[in-house]
Design a protein around this motif. Sequence first.
Motif, PDB file in Angstrom:
ATOM      1  N   MET A  32       0.853  -1.187   0.000  1.00 45.17           N
ATOM      2  CA  MET A  32       0.000   0.000   0.000  1.00 45.17           C
ATOM      3  C   MET A  32       0.886   1.232   0.000  1.00 45.17           C
ATOM      4  O   MET A  32       1.845   1.325   0.768  1.00 45.17           O
ATOM      5  N   LEU A  33       0.555   2.182  -0.855  1.00 44.46           N
ATOM      6  CA  LEU A  33       1.277   3.447  -0.973  1.00 44.46           C
ATOM      7  C   LEU A  33       0.418   4.545  -0.355  1.00 44.46           C
ATOM      8  O   LEU A  33      -0.752   4.699  -0.712  1.00 44.46           O
ATOM      9  N   LEU A  34       1.002   5.325   0.561  1.00 44.97           N
ATOM     10  CA  LEU A  34       0.285   6.385   1.261  1.00 44.97           C
ATOM     11  C   LEU A  34       0.882   7.732   0.865  1.00 44.97           C
ATOM     12  O   LEU A  34       2.092   7.954   1.007  1.00 44.97           O
ATOM     13  N   ILE A  35       0.019   8.658   0.393  1.00 42.31           N
ATOM     14  CA  ILE A  35       0.479   9.943  -0.141  1.00 42.31           C
ATOM     15  C   ILE A  35      -0.240  11.078   0.600  1.00 42.31           C
ATOM     16  O   ILE A  35      -1.469  11.175   0.557  1.00 42.31           O
ATOM     17  N   HIS A  36       0.519  11.932   1.245  1.00 44.64           N
ATOM     18  CA  HIS A  36      -0.015  13.022   2.069  1.00 44.64           C
ATOM     19  C   HIS A  36      -0.482  14.212   1.228  1.00 44.64           C
ATOM     20  O   HIS A  36      -0.288  14.262   0.012  1.00 44.64           O
ATOM     21  N   GLY A  37      -1.046  15.214   1.912  1.00 45.42           N
ATOM     22  CA  GLY A  37      -1.527  16.412   1.252  1.00 45.42           C
ATOM     23  C   GLY A  37      -0.574  17.586   1.356  1.00 45.42           C
ATOM     24  O   GLY A  37       0.546  17.468   1.875  1.00 45.42           O
ATOM     25  N   PHE A  38      -1.026  18.748   0.893  1.00 52.31           N
ATOM     26  CA  PHE A  38      -0.202  19.956   0.858  1.00 52.31           C
ATOM     27  C   PHE A  38       0.193  20.397   2.266  1.00 52.31           C
ATOM     28  O   PHE A  38      -0.630  20.408   3.178  1.00 52.31           O
ATOM     29  N   SER A  39       1.466  20.777   2.402  1.00 53.91           N
ATOM     30  CA  SER A  39       2.102  21.226   3.654  1.00 53.91           C
ATOM     31  C   SER A  39       2.139  20.135   4.719  1.00 53.91           C
ATOM     32  O   SER A  39       2.576  20.372   5.848  1.00 53.91           O
ATOM     33  N   ASP A  40       1.741  18.930   4.363  1.00 56.05           N
ATOM     34  CA  ASP A  40       1.730  17.795   5.295  1.00 56.05           C
ATOM     35  C   ASP A  40       2.931  16.906   4.999  1.00 56.05           C
ATOM     36  O   ASP A  40       3.798  17.237   4.188  1.00 56.05           O
ATOM     37  N   ASN A  41       2.982  15.749   5.627  1.00 59.57           N
ATOM     38  CA  ASN A  41       4.065  14.792   5.417  1.00 59.57           C
ATOM     39  C   ASN A  41       3.581  13.414   5.840  1.00 59.57           C
ATOM     40  O   ASN A  41       2.425  13.251   6.244  1.00 59.57           O
ATOM     41  N   THR A  49      -1.500   3.700  10.399  1.00 56.70           N
ATOM     42  CA  THR A  49      -0.476   2.760   9.924  1.00 56.70           C
ATOM     43  C   THR A  49      -0.345   1.498  10.789  1.00 56.70           C
ATOM     44  O   THR A  49      -0.044   0.433  10.231  1.00 56.70           O
ATOM     45  N   PRO A  50      -0.557   1.556  12.111  1.00 58.56           N
ATOM     46  CA  PRO A  50      -0.485   0.285  12.851  1.00 58.56           C
ATOM     47  C   PRO A  50      -1.484  -0.757  12.336  1.00 58.56           C
ATOM     48  O   PRO A  50      -1.131  -1.927  12.162  1.00 58.56           O
ATOM     49  N   SER A  51      -2.725  -0.340  12.086  1.00 64.18           N
ATOM     50  CA  SER A  51      -3.723  -1.284  11.569  1.00 64.18           C
ATOM     51  C   SER A  51      -3.435  -1.668  10.123  1.00 64.18           C
ATOM     52  O   SER A  51      -3.522  -2.837   9.746  1.00 64.18           O
ATOM     53  N   LEU A  52      -3.089  -0.688   9.295  1.00 65.97           N
ATOM     54  CA  LEU A  52      -2.788  -0.993   7.895  1.00 65.97           C
ATOM     55  C   LEU A  52      -1.562  -1.891   7.781  1.00 65.97           C
ATOM     56  O   LEU A  52      -1.510  -2.786   6.933  1.00 65.97           O
ATOM     57  N   GLY A  53      -0.580  -1.653   8.647  1.00 68.15           N
ATOM     58  CA  GLY A  53       0.673  -2.411   8.583  1.00 68.15           C
ATOM     59  C   GLY A  53       0.545  -3.858   9.002  1.00 68.15           C
ATOM     60  O   GLY A  53       1.437  -4.666   8.719  1.00 68.15           O
ATOM     61  N   ARG A  54      -0.544  -4.210   9.691  1.00 64.89           N
ATOM     62  CA  ARG A  54      -0.763  -5.624  10.031  1.00 64.89           C
ATOM     63  C   ARG A  54      -1.244  -6.423   8.826  1.00 64.89           C
ATOM     64  O   ARG A  54      -1.225  -7.659   8.836  1.00 64.89           O
ATOM     65  N   ARG A  55      -1.663  -5.719   7.782  1.00 68.56           N
ATOM     66  CA  ARG A  55      -2.233  -6.384   6.608  1.00 68.56           C
ATOM     67  C   ARG A  55      -1.415  -6.148   5.336  1.00 68.56           C
ATOM     68  O   ARG A  55      -1.475  -6.944   4.411  1.00 68.56           O
ATOM     69  N   TYR A  56      -0.685  -5.019   5.309  1.00 76.67           N
ATOM     70  CA  TYR A  56       0.016  -4.619   4.081  1.00 76.67           C
ATOM     71  C   TYR A  56       1.434  -4.163   4.389  1.00 76.67           C
ATOM     72  O   TYR A  56       1.726  -3.666   5.484  1.00 76.67           O
ATOM     73  N   ARG A  57       2.279  -4.325   3.395  1.00 74.07           N
ATOM     74  CA  ARG A  57       3.573  -3.647   3.415  1.00 74.07           C
ATOM     75  C   ARG A  57       3.313  -2.205   3.004  1.00 74.07           C
ATOM     76  O   ARG A  57       2.661  -1.953   1.991  1.00 74.07           O
ATOM     77  N   LEU A  58       3.791  -1.254   3.786  1.00 70.57           N
ATOM     78  CA  LEU A  58       3.453   0.144   3.575  1.00 70.57           C
ATOM     79  C   LEU A  58       4.642   0.934   3.042  1.00 70.57           C
ATOM     80  O   LEU A  58       5.772   0.783   3.519  1.00 70.57           O
ATOM     81  N   LEU A  59       4.355   1.778   2.070  1.00 62.42           N
ATOM     82  CA  LEU A  59       5.304   2.778   1.584  1.00 62.42           C
ATOM     83  C   LEU A  59       4.683   4.144   1.859  1.00 62.42           C
ATOM     84  O   LEU A  59       3.745   4.558   1.165  1.00 62.42           O
TER      85      LEU A  59
END
Length: 291
Positions: A32-41, A49-59
């Motif tokens: 899973m690829l996660l992309i933030h918004g303007f002025s964010d990071n 991410t803790p819940s997503l990371g139990r199911r997916y490799r995260l970028l």
Amino acid sequence: MARNSVTKQTATKQSEKPRLHVERSGSGDATMLLIHGFSDNKSTWHKVTPSLGRRYRLLSVDLPGFGKASPNWSEPLIPGYVELLRELIETEGCGPVAVIGNSLGAVTALALASAHPTLVSSLVLADMPGIDRLPRLWQVALSTPTELALRAATVPVPAALLQKAIGIVYAGASMRHPLQPGSATVRTSFDTHYAEKSRVLGLFPLGRSVLRGIAELPIRAMVLDSPVPTMLLWGQYDLLTPSRKARSFFAGALRRVVVIADCGHCPQLDKPAEFLDAVLPFVRTRVRLAG
């Protein structure tokens, strides 16, 4: 001096090769690829991410101009982001990936899927601008006259105070409940990622590039013609990209639209449990189908 600073920033972004900053976490067969918004990071995803990371490799990425990525960016902005993300996915050898984007990140995710559909298994577009015309307030706030006025007004202001002030303003604009537990990350991220006053003020020329990039894209048509399964998600009380027209724009279209109650522009921060409840079943089904 102010005008020279603007010119210097423009020259810098043109002359250096932009680069992403990538944080790798989680585990699983799918990515899973996660992309933030303007002025964010990338820290904007810390509640999910803790819940997503139990199911997916995260970028989790910082886009050029933000966070720990290079402070310079390329023109045109969004196609430049798309090519960097294409290179990342191909280098990692992890495609097709599920992509979640918030705000500017959602526009970038949509452009990535439109240009390279074989690299994307599903899209979640959270609080994406450009469905309707861009608010006039955005254009005024990021205009050159506003930038020059702020540069002049903040000459005597210490960098640390400017960082905190902008962080508080951003948190208030992006979240329905900016003082809830754990939300200090939104405010304090400016201390880490915008340690120099020039980096904070550099958000103005970058913001104008963002506005041009969004305005140049036929976003509503791109959503309707999206080559991959797509979910559109909004916070009910988003002040930056209001949700009120989202359902009517896509009524009858084969696109899922979810509005999260009592929520602002960053549902992953405001309502992380509800965000996950909406996103995970959608993404899981598409990963199974793709597999």
